[in-house]
Design an enzyme around this catalytic site. Sequence first.
Site, PDB file in Angstrom:
ATOM      1  CG  ASP A   1      -5.870  -0.745   4.617  1.00  0.00           C
ATOM      2  OD1 ASP A   1      -5.759  -1.765   5.385  1.00  0.00           O
ATOM      3  OD2 ASP A   1      -4.853  -0.176   4.300  1.00  0.00           O
TER       4      ASP A   1
ATOM      5  CG  HIS B   1      -3.678  -2.858   8.613  1.00  0.00           C
ATOM      6  ND1 HIS B   1      -3.996  -3.747   7.640  1.00  0.00           N
ATOM      7  CD2 HIS B   1      -3.518  -3.627   9.598  1.00  0.00           C
ATOM      8  CE1 HIS B   1      -3.663  -5.032   8.160  1.00  0.00           C
ATOM      9  NE2 HIS B   1      -3.454  -4.959   9.205  1.00  0.00           N
TER      10      HIS B   1
ATOM     11  CG  ASP C   1      -4.889  -3.327   2.054  1.00  0.00           C
ATOM     12  OD1 ASP C   1      -5.076  -4.536   2.088  1.00  0.00           O
ATOM     13  OD2 ASP C   1      -3.567  -2.813   2.603  1.00  0.00           O
TER      14      ASP C   1
ATOM     15  CG  HIS D   1      -2.462   0.453   0.722  1.00  0.00           C
ATOM     16  ND1 HIS D   1      -3.368   0.369   1.639  1.00  0.00           N
ATOM     17  CD2 HIS D   1      -2.798   1.447  -0.140  1.00  0.00           C
ATOM     18  CE1 HIS D   1      -4.701   1.024   1.036  1.00  0.00           C
ATOM     19  NE2 HIS D   1      -3.931   1.463  -0.079  1.00  0.00           N
TER      20      HIS D   1
ATOM     21  CD  GLU E   1      -0.109  -4.677   1.131  1.00  0.00           C
ATOM     22  OE1 GLU E   1       0.118  -5.634   0.994  1.00  0.00           O
ATOM     23  OE2 GLU E   1       0.170  -3.649   1.671  1.00  0.00           O
TER      24      GLU E   1
ATOM     25  CG  ASP F   1      -5.308  -5.683   4.718  1.00  0.00           C
ATOM     26  OD1 ASP F   1      -6.303  -4.688   4.887  1.00  0.00           O
ATOM     27  OD2 ASP F   1      -4.159  -5.364   4.858  1.00  0.00           O
TER      28      ASP F   1
ATOM     29  CG  HIS G   1       3.685  -2.011   3.926  1.00  0.00           C
ATOM     30  ND1 HIS G   1       2.811  -2.343   4.955  1.00  0.00           N
ATOM     31  CD2 HIS G   1       4.747  -3.115   4.096  1.00  0.00           C
ATOM     32  CE1 HIS G   1       3.409  -3.548   5.649  1.00  0.00           C
ATOM     33  NE2 HIS G   1       4.639  -3.871   5.001  1.00  0.00           N
TER      34      HIS G   1
END
Length: 293
Positions: free
Chosen positions: A92, A94, A200, A69, A245, A202, A109
């Site tokens: 995301d 995160h 992202d 990212h 990602e 994730d 990242h």
Amino acid sequence: MEGLRNLGLKVTDYGNLNFIEFQRDPLCGAGEVQVLHSRAVGDATKKISAAVKRALQDNGACVNLGGDHSMTIGTFHGHAQMHHDPCLIWVDAHADLNTTLTTTSGHIHGMPVAFALEETERCIETLPGFEWCHSSISAKDIAYIGLRDVDPGEKYILDKYGICYFDMHSIERIGIGEVVEKILNTINPHRDRHIHLSFDIDALDPLEAPCTGTPVRGGLKLREALYIGEELHKTGLLTCVDMAEVNPDLGNEEDQKKTSEAAGAIIESCFGREVSGNFPINYKFPAPELLKL
């Protein structure tokens, strides 16, 4: 790309960018944990910025496939060079908001939003390779969806500067529809600014997209991600999309297929694909007189 073409869109593939592998790229930074690969990431994101600006000039919209990212340091910078004052929606698990002083891993990242924000610019020293980089957005112009793994320093920045965010608890409480509406009303209330979506993979629950480097359980369902894409497309303002990602080297063949299909479906939703179905722009319904009754 075939999915986008099936929507009737003209698609230009600019191919992969070639990046330099620096033989000497020492640790740097003033924090307790020093920063890794600064020169390599700085050089790569500078090239990404230029490539995004060129793609937007040529086509009016751009999709960026990564990669970790940190690429969004470049993609958003290039977007801001082309379109004045875009807003940023970050989907995301995160926050990616650590500075060189708060990072616990040293990986860039985990820092891209801090590079972009005016409010955190002074907390990130000029690292080797990043001499070209400057902030391009303020805290009031960014919103997060899907947070569920946030470091202490990141949480402090989120709260100190009043950054708009909806973690998974909020999404469960009010639903993804209200989340998207609230975000647009907060960072783009007059619907007059270009939108940059940085997604992202994730952000999805690992059951939906297992092939990613930092999976976190309890994430978005695919249908919620598709809703985000569809609603942003409807604004007519979504001009830059990152998909980050996605790592096809992880997992088994079934996991890889599931992850790549999810990423592709999300991108297509951002450009007009609807879960209720589509027909091509040039579709012609068969005339009734063709029936030989």
